[in-house]
Design a protein around this motif. Structure first.
Motif, PDB file in Angstrom:
ATOM      1  N   ALA A 167       0.867  -1.188   0.000  1.00  0.00           N
ATOM      2  CA  ALA A 167       0.000   0.000   0.000  1.00  0.00           C
ATOM      3  C   ALA A 167       0.894   1.226   0.000  1.00  0.00           C
ATOM      4  CB  ALA A 167      -0.880   0.007   1.246  1.00  0.00           C
ATOM      5  N   CYS A 168       0.496   2.245  -0.721  1.00  0.00           N
ATOM      6  CA  CYS A 168       1.368   3.409  -0.815  1.00  0.00           C
ATOM      7  C   CYS A 168       0.600   4.727  -0.801  1.00  0.00           C
ATOM      8  CB  CYS A 168       2.192   3.315  -2.102  1.00  0.00           C
ATOM      9  SG  CYS A 168       3.383   4.638  -2.283  1.00  0.00           S
ATOM     10  N   ASP A 169       1.021   5.612   0.078  1.00  0.00           N
ATOM     11  CA  ASP A 169       0.549   6.995   0.057  1.00  0.00           C
ATOM     12  C   ASP A 169       1.430   7.722  -0.965  1.00  0.00           C
ATOM     13  OD1 ASP A 169       0.072   9.673   0.437  1.00  0.00           O
ATOM     14  OD2 ASP A 169       0.646   9.716   2.554  1.00  0.00           O
ATOM     15  N   MET A 170       0.832   8.060  -2.102  1.00  0.00           N
ATOM     16  CA  MET A 170       1.598   8.692  -3.181  1.00  0.00           C
ATOM     17  C   MET A 170       1.212  10.162  -3.356  1.00  0.00           C
ATOM     18  SD  MET A 170       2.285   6.390  -6.561  1.00  0.00           S
ATOM     19  CE  MET A 170       2.899   4.769  -6.105  1.00  0.00           C
ATOM     20  N   SER A 171       0.725  10.757  -2.266  1.00  0.00           N
ATOM     21  CA  SER A 171       0.160  12.110  -2.367  1.00  0.00           C
ATOM     22  C   SER A 171       1.070  13.105  -3.070  1.00  0.00           C
ATOM     23  CB  SER A 171      -0.149  12.657  -0.969  1.00  0.00           C
ATOM     24  OG  SER A 171      -1.183  11.914  -0.386  1.00  0.00           O
ATOM     25  N   SER A 172       2.365  13.077  -2.751  1.00  0.00           N
ATOM     26  CA  SER A 172       3.175  14.177  -3.267  1.00  0.00           C
ATOM     27  C   SER A 172       4.086  13.824  -4.432  1.00  0.00           C
ATOM     28  CB  SER A 172       3.956  14.858  -2.140  1.00  0.00           C
ATOM     29  OG  SER A 172       4.727  13.944  -1.435  1.00  0.00           O
ATOM     30  N   ASP A 173       3.950  12.622  -4.999  1.00  0.00           N
ATOM     31  CA  ASP A 173       4.707  12.405  -6.242  1.00  0.00           C
ATOM     32  C   ASP A 173       3.961  11.588  -7.299  1.00  0.00           C
ATOM     33  OD1 ASP A 173       4.998   9.902  -5.131  1.00  0.00           O
ATOM     34  OD2 ASP A 173       7.184   9.811  -5.342  1.00  0.00           O
ATOM     35  N   ILE A 174       2.673  11.354  -7.078  1.00  0.00           N
ATOM     36  CA  ILE A 174       1.943  10.629  -8.118  1.00  0.00           C
ATOM     37  C   ILE A 174       1.940  11.477  -9.395  1.00  0.00           C
ATOM     38  CG2 ILE A 174      -0.376  11.524  -7.475  1.00  0.00           C
ATOM     39  CD1 ILE A 174      -1.230   8.449  -8.039  1.00  0.00           C
TER      40      ILE A 174
END
Ligand code: PMP
Length: 357
Positions: A167-174
């Protein structure tokens, strides 16, 4: 209009055409004589917006058929909780790589319904590096990482690729670089960096995870609820979805991830080179873990801060102040920031070097 170089960490700069088109949609959406925000979210015009936004995500990131894409609400902070709810399995345990304060908050949410194990942490050095060599046990139902640490300026370059669901929080580089979506069981990201205005949160997940959680999930936090209704279980944040759709269209028509990744690398090289070749500035993050989105640095002699701040203001540079937990400066260089703005910043740094170096 005054040209401002916007290095804000988020909400942040978006393409100019997105500002224009989304402003127009408030007054006269699709030349209908109605505003986007006064029509039904079930109207044909808005359903088309939602479908297009979801399709653009699929096309830009080459999302495989196994995965679904949703635009929900609650920000990435609700994603901390939703990811845990939806991924808890028979071990009732999530593994967390704690690489910053957002990652730490994510780990905390899992403990509301299960065990949250910290498999690695860089808190010992104020999150200035990405821990390596950690072990993911088969007692974990999933492994959670934060791809880019917005506050600390570090970024994961190689993702875990083992058997435990990722699982990945990609908020600032998606959307800033190519990723292999099939390696992730769940990706979530608040819109307000590379995708659009605050108000919507993107979820991309393997449909296999739906309905498998071993903890009872409240209806609104269950991805199955939203997947079954094509992201329209309840009223979506129509404006945020519309502006995100426009930003994704802009990205696609400007060469997609191939092009933007190269641009982002050029911008990062330009600024890191200046920091590394300077006698006044130093970078805060471990070199090999440096983020191409958020560049953190400081002046070794803090007495120069005021002079530098005045020079930044004079050059119309906005949003460069570092987060209070790191201090110094942070240049956030999201997709829509032109390389010319980075050059203006570098020129100001060079000027300070000539004056004081
Ligand atoms: N994760 C990361 C990596 C972030 O940068 C942020 C906020 N900037 C969050 C989570 C929290 O996002 P939100 O404000 O959408 O809850």
């Amino acid at each position: 209009m005054l040209k401002v170089h916007n290095f804000s960490a988020g909400p942040c700069i978006l393409p100019n055409e997105v500002f224009h088109k989304s402003a127009e949609s408030i007054l006269n959406f699709n030349k209908s004589g109605l505003s986007l925000i006064e029509i039904s979210h079930r109207s044909k015009d808005f359903v088309e917006v939602m479908d297009e936004a979801r399709n653009l995500v699929k096309e830009i990131l080459s999302v495989p058929e196994t995965h679904d894409v949703l635009f929900l609400q609650g920000g990435a902070s609700l994603g901390f909780l939703m990811s845990a709810y939806n991924l808890m399995g028979s071990n009732k345990t999530g593994g967390y790589l704690v690489t910053g304060s957002w990652a730490k908050k994510a780990a905390k949410e899992a403990s509301f319904m299960g065990n949250s194990i910290v498999v690695g942490s860089s808190e010992d050095k104020n999150f200035s590096y990405i821990p390596k060599g950690y072990e993911i046990g088969d007692n974990m139902d999933y492994f959670h990482v934060t791809s880019n640490n917005t506050i600390f300026g570090t970024q994961i370059k190689d993702f875990y690729n083992g058997d435990v669901p990722l699982a990945c929080d990609m908020s600032s580089d998606i959307f800033s670089r190519k990723i292999d979506v099939k390696n992730f069981d769940l990706i979530y990201a608040g819109a307000q960096k590379n995708m659009g205005p605050a108000g919507t949160t993107l979820y991309i997940f393997n449909k296999d995870i739906l309905g498998k959680s071993t903890v009872p999930i409240p209806t609104m936090l269950d991805l199955k609820t939203h997947s079954e209704k094509d992201s329209m279980f309840n009223t979506p944040p129509v404006f945020a979805v519309y502006a995100s759709m426009l930003t994704l269209k802009w990205l696609q028509s400007n060469g997609g991830l191939n092009h933007i990744e190269k641009q982002n690398q050029l911008k990062a090289e330009l600024l890191y080179n200046q920091i590394d070749n300077s006698s006044l500035f130093s970078g805060t993050a471990n070199r090999e873990d440096r983020s191409i989105m958020n560049v953190t640095f400081s002046l070794e002699n803090e007495n120069l801060n005021e002079t530098f701040n005045n020079m930044l203001a004079h050059a119309n540079i906005n949003g460069l102040v570092g987060h209070r937990s790191v201090g110094g400066y942070r240049a956030s260089m999201y997709n829509a920031l032109p390389i010319e703005s980075v050059q203006v910043l570098v020129d100001v740094m060079k000027e300070l070097e000539i004056k004081k170096g």
